[in-house]
Design a protein around this motif. Structure first.
Motif, PDB file in Angstrom:
ATOM      1  N   ALA A 113      22.117  47.181  40.945  1.00  0.00           N
ATOM      2  CA  ALA A 113      23.468  46.722  41.267  1.00  0.00           C
ATOM      3  C   ALA A 113      23.423  45.887  42.535  1.00  0.00           C
ATOM      4  O   ALA A 113      22.439  45.909  43.293  1.00  0.00           O
ATOM      5  N   VAL A 114      24.508  45.160  42.767  1.00  0.00           N
ATOM      6  CA  VAL A 114      24.582  44.239  43.895  1.00  0.00           C
ATOM      7  C   VAL A 114      25.846  44.521  44.704  1.00  0.00           C
ATOM      8  O   VAL A 114      26.916  44.721  44.130  1.00  0.00           O
ATOM      9  N   TYR A 115      25.697  44.551  46.021  1.00  0.00           N
ATOM     10  CA  TYR A 115      26.842  44.607  46.924  1.00  0.00           C
ATOM     11  C   TYR A 115      26.995  43.239  47.560  1.00  0.00           C
ATOM     12  O   TYR A 115      26.117  42.780  48.283  1.00  0.00           O
ATOM     13  N   VAL A 116      28.109  42.557  47.279  1.00  0.00           N
ATOM     14  CA  VAL A 116      28.338  41.204  47.778  1.00  0.00           C
ATOM     15  C   VAL A 116      29.148  41.287  49.062  1.00  0.00           C
ATOM     16  O   VAL A 116      30.311  41.710  49.055  1.00  0.00           O
TER      17      VAL A 116
ATOM     18  N   ILE B 265      29.494  45.626  43.191  1.00  0.00           N
ATOM     19  CA  ILE B 265      30.544  46.049  44.115  1.00  0.00           C
ATOM     20  C   ILE B 265      30.722  44.887  45.082  1.00  0.00           C
ATOM     21  O   ILE B 265      29.765  44.466  45.735  1.00  0.00           O
ATOM     22  N   CYS B 266      31.944  44.344  45.124  1.00  0.00           N
ATOM     23  CA  CYS B 266      32.200  43.112  45.866  1.00  0.00           C
ATOM     24  C   CYS B 266      33.257  43.346  46.928  1.00  0.00           C
ATOM     25  O   CYS B 266      34.300  43.955  46.654  1.00  0.00           O
ATOM     26  N   GLU B 267      32.999  42.851  48.117  1.00  0.00           N
ATOM     27  CA  GLU B 267      33.982  42.970  49.187  1.00  0.00           C
ATOM     28  C   GLU B 267      35.281  42.276  48.790  1.00  0.00           C
ATOM     29  O   GLU B 267      35.295  41.344  47.996  1.00  0.00           O
ATOM     30  N   LYS B 268      36.375  42.783  49.369  1.00  0.00           N
ATOM     31  CA  LYS B 268      37.660  42.149  49.139  1.00  0.00           C
ATOM     32  C   LYS B 268      37.762  40.889  50.010  1.00  0.00           C
ATOM     33  O   LYS B 268      37.167  40.843  51.095  1.00  0.00           O
ATOM     34  N   PRO B 269      38.482  39.878  49.540  1.00  0.00           N
ATOM     35  CA  PRO B 269      38.986  39.699  48.187  1.00  0.00           C
ATOM     36  C   PRO B 269      37.843  39.299  47.253  1.00  0.00           C
ATOM     37  O   PRO B 269      36.786  38.857  47.714  1.00  0.00           O
ATOM     38  N   LEU B 270      38.069  39.465  45.956  1.00  0.00           N
ATOM     39  CA  LEU B 270      37.013  39.097  45.010  1.00  0.00           C
ATOM     40  C   LEU B 270      36.605  37.636  45.171  1.00  0.00           C
ATOM     41  O   LEU B 270      35.450  37.281  45.004  1.00  0.00           O
ATOM     42  N   GLU B 271      37.550  36.791  45.478  1.00  0.00           N
ATOM     43  CA  GLU B 271      37.289  35.377  45.717  1.00  0.00           C
ATOM     44  C   GLU B 271      38.434  34.815  46.547  1.00  0.00           C
ATOM     45  O   GLU B 271      39.337  35.535  46.941  1.00  0.00           O
ATOM     46  N   THR B 272      38.414  33.513  46.784  1.00  0.00           N
ATOM     47  CA  THR B 272      39.444  32.900  47.623  1.00  0.00           C
ATOM     48  C   THR B 272      40.672  32.495  46.826  1.00  0.00           C
ATOM     49  O   THR B 272      41.720  32.231  47.416  1.00  0.00           O
TER      50      THR B 272
ATOM     51  N   MET C  24      33.410  46.750  40.811  1.00  0.00           N
ATOM     52  CA  MET C  24      34.291  47.481  41.724  1.00  0.00           C
ATOM     53  C   MET C  24      34.635  46.589  42.903  1.00  0.00           C
ATOM     54  O   MET C  24      33.758  45.978  43.515  1.00  0.00           O
ATOM     55  N   THR C  25      35.926  46.467  43.193  1.00  0.00           N
ATOM     56  CA  THR C  25      36.361  45.813  44.417  1.00  0.00           C
ATOM     57  C   THR C  25      36.249  46.827  45.552  1.00  0.00           C
ATOM     58  O   THR C  25      36.695  47.961  45.420  1.00  0.00           O
ATOM     59  N   ALA C  26      35.671  46.404  46.658  1.00  0.00           N
ATOM     60  CA  ALA C  26      35.298  47.362  47.717  1.00  0.00           C
ATOM     61  C   ALA C  26      36.492  47.757  48.578  1.00  0.00           C
ATOM     62  O   ALA C  26      36.547  47.466  49.784  1.00  0.00           O
ATOM     63  N   TYR C  27      37.440  48.455  47.962  1.00  0.00           N
ATOM     64  CA  TYR C  27      38.575  49.016  48.696  1.00  0.00           C
ATOM     65  C   TYR C  27      38.207  50.432  49.125  1.00  0.00           C
ATOM     66  O   TYR C  27      38.498  51.409  48.441  1.00  0.00           O
ATOM     67  N   ARG C  28      37.560  50.529  50.269  1.00  0.00           N
ATOM     68  CA  ARG C  28      37.023  51.824  50.683  1.00  0.00           C
ATOM     69  C   ARG C  28      38.116  52.833  51.007  1.00  0.00           C
ATOM     70  O   ARG C  28      37.885  54.039  50.956  1.00  0.00           O
ATOM     71  N   LEU C  29      39.336  52.359  51.354  1.00  0.00           N
ATOM     72  CA  LEU C  29      40.415  53.310  51.664  1.00  0.00           C
ATOM     73  C   LEU C  29      40.790  54.139  50.445  1.00  0.00           C
ATOM     74  O   LEU C  29      41.334  55.234  50.589  1.00  0.00           O
TER      75      LEU C  29
ATOM     76  N   GLY D 183      41.512  44.023  42.076  1.00  0.00           N
ATOM     77  CA  GLY D 183      41.288  42.884  42.957  1.00  0.00           C
ATOM     78  C   GLY D 183      42.122  41.677  42.568  1.00  0.00           C
ATOM     79  O   GLY D 183      42.645  40.961  43.437  1.00  0.00           O
ATOM     80  N   LEU D 184      42.267  41.422  41.270  1.00  0.00           N
ATOM     81  CA  LEU D 184      43.092  40.312  40.803  1.00  0.00           C
ATOM     82  C   LEU D 184      44.552  40.514  41.183  1.00  0.00           C
ATOM     83  O   LEU D 184      45.247  39.566  41.581  1.00  0.00           O
ATOM     84  N   THR D 185      45.039  41.746  41.052  1.00  0.00           N
ATOM     85  CA  THR D 185      46.440  42.035  41.371  1.00  0.00           C
ATOM     86  C   THR D 185      46.737  41.719  42.824  1.00  0.00           C
ATOM     87  O   THR D 185      47.772  41.106  43.146  1.00  0.00           O
ATOM     88  N   ASP D 186      45.847  42.111  43.723  1.00  0.00           N
ATOM     89  CA  ASP D 186      46.080  41.821  45.136  1.00  0.00           C
ATOM     90  C   ASP D 186      46.029  40.326  45.417  1.00  0.00           C
ATOM     91  O   ASP D 186      46.813  39.811  46.230  1.00  0.00           O
ATOM     92  N   LEU D 187      45.130  39.607  44.769  1.00  0.00           N
ATOM     93  CA  LEU D 187      45.070  38.156  44.975  1.00  0.00           C
ATOM     94  C   LEU D 187      46.344  37.475  44.487  1.00  0.00           C
ATOM     95  O   LEU D 187      46.809  36.499  45.090  1.00  0.00           O
TER      96      LEU D 187
END
Length: 356
Positions: free
Chosen positions: A91-94, A116-123, A143-148, A333-337
Motif C-alpha cells: 500500500a501507499v501513503y501519499v 491512504i491519501c492525505e486530505k484533500p484527495l486532490e486540488t 482511504m482519505t487520511a482523516y485521522r480525527l 474525500g469527494l464530499t468534502d471537496l
C-alpha cells in the motif's frame, strides 16, 4: 447511553472487531515534516502497518530517516512511477503537496496497491474523482487520511450524539487556527494556490468540516462563507475563512479557520438537552479533555492523549487486512471537496450555495 458510563474504556477501538495477523507494508510517498515527525513514528508504534519504502525527491537526504526507521528501500519519484520495487510494498501513503496526490495515488492503484491519501484527495473535485475511479477500477482500498475519525474523543462524541445524550443537535461550533509563518517560509507550497488548492479552508477548515459531518452522520445541504486575505504571503490564498453549514437534521455548524492566528482549536455541539465540548481537537495531539452536559448532569473527562496518527494507520492496516471498507473512504474525500469548492464560490458571490 448512561452518562455515568459514557467514559468507560474511553480509548477502546470499537472498529477492531476481530483479531488479524500480519502487517501491511507501506511506501511513504513524500517524506516531508509530517511524514518524518508523525507518520513514520506512528506507523512504527502501531500493529498493522510497517514502512518498507520511502519515496522522495531527495533520496540522499532521506538516508537518516531510512536508517532510523529501518526502511529497506529509498526511491525517487520517477522510479516509483515506473514501478521499481513494487514487490516491496502492499500500500501507499501519499503525503506530497496536494496537487500531486492524484498522480501518485493513481500510479499506486495501477500497480495494484492500496492507498491512504492525505486530505484533500486532490486540488479539485474533478481530479479527485479520477483517484476514486482508479482505485475502484483496480479493486484496491482507498482511504482519505482523516485521522480525527479514529481519535477516541471524536468517536466517543459521535456515540454520545447518536445515543441522544444531548438531545437533537442544534448548533455546532468549530474553529482551527495556526500561525503558519512561524514555522514555514513565505514560499511554502501551502501558500501556492496551484499546489495547495486553497488556503485556510483547505488546510485547516476541512478539520471542523469533516469532523462535524462524521459526528452528525449526514452531509450538509448548504454553505455560506466569507474569506479574507492580506497582501504579501497570503495574497494568493485565503488567510482566514468563516463558513456556515446547514444540515438536513436542522443543525447548523458555524466554523472558522485561519493560517495567520494564534494556535487554537475547539469543537462544541449544543443540543436540545445538553452540550459536548472537546478541548483542542484539531491541533495534532488531542488532550482528551471533554465536558458533557445532559439535562441537570455535568461530567468532565481528562485522560492521556492517544496518538491519532498511529490509530489512523492501524485502522487503515486493519481495513486492508480484513477487507473492510474504511469510513473515511474516497467518497468521503469527494464530499468534502464539493463543500470546499462551494465555500469558495460562496465567498466569491456573497451568496449561499445549495448542496442538496
Amino acid at each position: 447511553m448512561n452518562l455515568e458510563n459514557a467514559f468507560a474504556n474511553f480509548t477502546r477501538r470499537d472498529w477492531e472487531r476481530e483479531s488479524v495477523d500480519g502487517t501491511v507494508r507501506l511506501a511513504i510517498v513524500g517524506v516531508g515534516g509530517f511524514a518524518r515527525q508523525r507518520a513514520l513514528p506512528g506507523i512504527a508504534d502501531g500493529e498493522y502497518c510497517e514502512t518498507t519504502v520511502l519515496v522522495t525527491g531527495s533520496p540522499e537526504r532521506t538516508t537518516t530517516a531510512a536508517e532510523e526507521f529501518d526502511v529497506s528501500h529509498v526511491l525517487d519519484y520517477e522510479a516509483f512511477l515506473e514501478g521499481d520495487h513494487a514487490d516491496a510494498y502492499d500500500a501507499v501513503y501519499v503525503a506530497t503537496p496536494n496537487a500531486f496526490h492524484g498522480q501518485y495515488a493513481v500510479a499506486a492503484a495501477e500497480h495494484g496497491k492500496h492507498v491512504i491519501c492525505e486530505k484533500p484527495l486532490e486540488t479539485t473535485l474533478e481530479r479527485a474523482r479520477a483517484v476514486v475511479d482508479a482505485c475502484e477500477d483496480a479493486g484496491v482500498t482507498l482511504m482519505t487520511a482523516y485521522r480525527l475519525q479514529t481519535e477516541p474523543s471524536v468517536r466517543r462524541t459521535r456515540e454520545l450524539v447518536h445515543s441522544d445524550v444531548v438531545g437533537e443537535v442544534v448548533q455546532v461550533h468549530g474553529s482551527f487556527s495556526n500561525p503558519l509563518l512561524e514555522y514555514a517560509d513565505a514560499d511554502t507550497w501551502r501558500l501556492d494556490a496551484d499546489l495547495a488548492g486553497g488556503g485556510a479552508m483547505v488546510d485547516l477548515g476541512v478539520y471542523p468540516l469533516n469532523t462535524t459531518r462524521f459526528i452528525l452522520g449526514c452531509d450538509s445541504e448548504g454553505v455560506y462563507a466569507t474569506t479574507h486575505s492580506s497582501d504579501g504571503a497570503f495574497a494568493d490564498v485565503d488567510e482566514h475563512v468563516a463558513f456556515q453549514l446547514e444540515f438536513p437534521t436542522g443543525a447548523t455548524a458555524s466554523c472558522t479557520a485561519s493560517l495567520d492566528a494564534h494556535a487554537a482549536s475547539r469543537l462544541q455541539l449544543v443540543g436540545t438537552d445538553g452540550r459536548i465540548s472537546i478541548a483542542s481537537p484539531f491541533g495534532g495531539v488531542v488532550p482528551h479533555e471533554m465536558v458533557v452536559e445532559s439535562g441537570d448532569m455535568r461530567m468532565e473527562y481528562t485522560g492521556p492523549p492517544v496518538d491519532e496518527v498511529r490509530e489512523e494507520f492501524d485502522y487503515f492496516g486493519y481495513c486492508v487486512l480484513t477487507g473492510t471498507e474504511p469510513e473515511p473512504d474516497g467518497i468521503d474525500g469527494l464530499t468534502d471537496l464539493r463543500v470546499i469548492e462551494a465555500t469558495y464560490e460562496s465567498a466569491r458571490t456573497s451568496r449561499q450555495i445549495d448542496l442538496a
